[in-house]
Scaffold this active site. Structure first.
Site: not given
Length: 304
Positions: A63, A67-68, A143, A213, A271
């Site tokens: 996504h 942070d990804h 999410h 997530d 995570h």
């Protein structure tokens, strides 16, 4: 048994800490490398892992939270400086194409290789990659924005031929692969030797499921059922359940419940929220529900 490994490059959440890097990992399937997510610092962690850059050709982005994916442009630029020639394939939500292409056009002019985008709908379960070794399908998650996990299904390998039978029946080299593929063997005297006498079944295909997530999401249980290894986010402890619901993340206990209900063989949780100085409490909470749980950590390598 063919190689099938998971390498954790980063297992922190959105807020940077001195303990953890942003989310990223590499799956090694028969010496082909597949990256999942690419947070800041990923290329440094890739160096530390001693994995070969040249074998990484496919990147899957779960996504579009920073942070990804904030590490992508740096990694792409580095590949250019290394004079890479092989195409790099990126699989993601369609919006990443516009967001990243502008940066590539500005910072990476004249690269010696192409970045090819493969957009998909994170809300749909579908196969987005397939070759002779493995297929990759999306796992729709819950999410704050469209998010999916990824399920890596290993393809079956050929049966193993018994060496003693090769010698006993004087099987020629040119017949070996055909026997591995299921053929019987006919001797010079015309006798048929059943394939079941000549071969040993190969190991069952393995499955790796990546889920980060997501809020607690029981509908994924059927899809990941029986996986050999499950990575599931465990951002919060059970004492922070209210915060987990607000941010649509999972607690360690919820991750373990998913693993238990899906009857997976092993669980690795990651995570982690920056609020925890020691993730041991998350591990203990998960192990109360699912004993075969380990904590993710940078440079952890797990054989599947």
């Amino acid at each position: 048994m063919e190689k099938f490994e998971l390498h954790i490059l980063g297992c922190g959440s959105a807020l940077p800490t001195m303990r953890h890097q942003a989310t990223s990992q590499v799956v090694n399937v028969r010496e082909k490398l597949f990256m999942i997510d690419c947070g800041e610092g990923t290329q440094v962690q890739l160096r530390r892992s001693r994995l070969k850059f040249s074998r990484l050709n496919h990147i899957f982005i779960s996504h579009l939270h920073g942070d990804h994916c904030f590490g992508l442009i740096g990694l792409i630029s580095t590949f250019g400086m290394l004079e890479r020639t092989a195409d790099l394939h990126i699989y993601s939500h369609p919006d990443l194409v516009n967001l990243l292409q502008t940066q590539i056009d500005y910072f990476c002019k004249g690269m010696s290789y192409q970045v090819l985008f493969h957009p998909f709908d994170p809300k749909a379960q579908m196969v987005i990659y397939d070759d002779r070794s493995v297929s990759v399908e999306t796992i729709p998650l819950r999410h704050r924005m469209p998010t999916c996990g990824f399920l890596f299904r290993e393809k079956p390998t050929l049966n193993h031929i018994r060496r003693d039978m090769i010698d006993f029946y004087h099987i020629p080299i040119w017949m070996i692969n055909r026997i591995k593929e299921g053929e019987d063997f006919i001797t010079e005297e015309g006798k048929t030797i059943p394939n079941s006498w000549l071969t040993i079944p190969s190991a069952p295909p393995r499955i790796y499921a990546y889920c980060s997530d997501t809020a607690y999401c029981p509908r994924i249980i059927e899809q990941i059922h029986g996986a050999d290894l499950l990575y599931h986010e465990a951002t919060f402890a059970d004492s922070d359940l209210v915060r987990a619901k607000q941010t649509q993340h999972s607690t360690a206990r919820q991750a373990a419940q998913i693993a238990c209900d899906a009857q997976v063989k092993r669980l690795v949780i990651g995570h982690f929220s920056a609020r925890y100085e020691d993730e041991k409490q998350l591990l203990l909470e998960a192990q109360e529900i699912f004993p075969h749980t380990v904590l993710a950590q940078e440079n952890l390598q797990l054989t599947i």
